[in-house]
Write a protein that holds these residues in place. Structure first.
Motif, PDB file in Angstrom:
ATOM      1  N   GLN A  69       0.830  -1.205   0.000  1.00 42.08           N
ATOM      2  CA  GLN A  69       0.000   0.000   0.000  1.00 42.08           C
ATOM      3  C   GLN A  69       0.867   1.258   0.000  1.00 42.08           C
ATOM      4  N   ALA A  72       2.225   2.212  -3.472  1.00 43.14           N
ATOM      5  CA  ALA A  72       1.186   2.847  -4.290  1.00 43.14           C
ATOM      6  C   ALA A  72       0.947   4.285  -3.838  1.00 43.14           C
ATOM      7  N   LEU A  73       0.900   4.506  -2.518  1.00 43.92           N
ATOM      8  CA  LEU A  73       0.679   5.852  -1.994  1.00 43.92           C
ATOM      9  C   LEU A  73       1.863   6.769  -2.275  1.00 43.92           C
ATOM     10  N   CYS A  74       3.065   6.207  -2.250  1.00 44.91           N
ATOM     11  CA  CYS A  74       4.263   7.000  -2.536  1.00 44.91           C
ATOM     12  C   CYS A  74       4.243   7.504  -3.978  1.00 44.91           C
ATOM     13  N   TYR A  75       3.955   6.612  -4.928  1.00 49.92           N
ATOM     14  CA  TYR A  75       3.872   7.022  -6.328  1.00 49.92           C
ATOM     15  C   TYR A  75       2.771   8.080  -6.523  1.00 49.92           C
ATOM     16  N   LYS A  76       1.644   7.858  -5.870  1.00 41.31           N
ATOM     17  CA  LYS A  76       0.517   8.795  -5.996  1.00 41.31           C
ATOM     18  C   LYS A  76       0.895  10.168  -5.440  1.00 41.31           C
ATOM     19  N   TYR A  77       1.542  10.176  -4.271  1.00 44.67           N
ATOM     20  CA  TYR A  77       1.937  11.445  -3.651  1.00 44.67           C
ATOM     21  C   TYR A  77       2.948  12.190  -4.532  1.00 44.67           C
ATOM     22  N   CYS A  78       3.928  11.455  -5.048  1.00 46.05           N
ATOM     23  CA  CYS A  78       4.930  12.077  -5.915  1.00 46.05           C
ATOM     24  C   CYS A  78       4.293  12.666  -7.169  1.00 46.05           C
ATOM     25  N   ASP A  79       3.320  11.968  -7.730  1.00 42.95           N
ATOM     26  CA  ASP A  79       2.606  12.494  -8.895  1.00 42.95           C
ATOM     27  C   ASP A  79       1.869  13.785  -8.537  1.00 42.95           C
ATOM     28  N   GLN A  80       1.202  13.798  -7.388  1.00 43.62           N
ATOM     29  CA  GLN A  80       0.440  14.973  -6.965  1.00 43.62           C
ATOM     30  C   GLN A  80       1.332  16.179  -6.716  1.00 43.62           C
ATOM     31  N   ARG A  87      10.339   4.598 -11.985  1.00 40.41           N
ATOM     32  CA  ARG A  87       9.850   3.234 -11.758  1.00 40.41           C
ATOM     33  C   ARG A  87      10.698   2.316 -12.640  1.00 40.41           C
ATOM     34  N   TYR A 143       7.412  -2.898 -10.577  1.00 35.64           N
ATOM     35  CA  TYR A 143       6.802  -1.866  -9.732  1.00 35.64           C
ATOM     36  C   TYR A 143       7.807  -1.230  -8.777  1.00 35.64           C
TER      37      TYR A 143
END
Length: 200
Positions: A69, A72-80, A87, A143
Motif C-alpha cells: 500500500q 502505491a501511496l508514494c507514487y501517488k503522492y509524488c505524482d500529486q 519506476r 513496480y
C-alpha cells in the motif's frame, strides 16, 4: 512557546507523522523539533531511495500489507506534488540451479502479497532487460522504483507548515519532564502536559 503536540525529529518519519496528525486534528497546535538546521538532514537524505514493492515480507503480515500500500501511496503522492521518481524495476537473479526454487518461492510470496506485475523470466529476457547481467532465471519486479526521499520529506514539511504546523530547527531536545499540574483531559484525549527543554 506552547503547543498541544510536539514531534521530536524532522526526519521523514517524524514529518510524515506530524503531517498526518495535523490533518486528523486541525484544531490542535503542532510543532516539530529538529536539532539540525534543516529537515531530513541525516538518514532521510542519505539512503538508497528505493520504493520497495513488497516481495519479501511474510504473506498476510502487516509489513507486507503496508509495503504494498505504501508503494502505491508514494507514487501517488509524488505524482500529486511533482516529485520526480523512476519506476525502474528490479531483477532478482538466480545464477545457480539451487537458487531457482528460492526464486520461485519469492515469486509465490510476491503474488500472495499482491505485488503488481511480477513475472519469472529466463536467461534471454534477462539479457534483453539488462545486457550486463547473466543468470538462469530472474524475478522481474517492474513496480520497484527509486526516489529522492529528502525531497519527499521536504514536501511533507511544506504540507505540515501549510496546515498551520511549526517546525523549529536548531532546537535540540535535551530534557522532558511531566508538568507538576495536569490540565483536564481534552476532547482529543490529551491529558498530561510535558515540558520540553532544549540546549538554549
Amino acid at each position: 512557546s506552547s503547543f498541544d503536540v510536539a514531534v521530536v525529529g524532522a526526519g521523514i518519519v517524524g514529518l510524515a507523522a506530524a503531517r498526518e496528525l495535523i490533518q486528523r486534528h486541525p484544531s490542535l497546535a503542532f510543532a516539530v523539533l529538529e536539532k539540525e538546521q534543516e529537515p531530513a538532514h541525516h538518514q532521510s537524505g542519505h539512503n538508497s531511495g528505493v520504493i520497495h514493492s513488497g516481495i519479501y515480507y511474510t504473506p498476510g503480515s502487516l509489513k507486507a500489507k503496508l509495503c504494498v500500500q505504501g508503494a502505491a501511496l508514494c507514487y501517488k503522492y509524488c505524482d500529486q506534488k511533482g516529485i520526480p521518481y523512476k519506476r525502474c524495476g528490479k531483477l532478482i537473479v538466480a545464477v545457480e540451479h539451487d537458487e531457482i526454487p528460492r526464486l520461485k518461492a519469492l515469486y509465490e510470496r510476491g503474488l500472495q502479497n499482491n505485488v503488481p506485475g511480477l513475472k519469472l523470466i529466463g536467461a534471454k529476457e534477462i539479457q534483453e532487460k539488462e545486457p550486463f547481467c547473466r543468470g538462469l532465471m530472474a524475478l522481474d519486479s517492474p513496480y520497484t522504483g527509486i526516489v529522492d526521499y529528502k525531497q519527499v520529506a521536504q514536501s511533507y514539511a511544506r504540507d505540515f507548515q501549510e496546515a498551520g504546523g511549526t517546525i523549529l530547527t536548531d532546537f535540540e531536545v535535551t530534557n522532558m519532564e511531566m508538568a507538576k499540574e495536569s490540565s483536564p483531559e481534552s476532547e482529543d484525549g490529551l491529558k498530561y502536559p510535558i515540558i520540553v527543554r532544549n540546549k538554549k
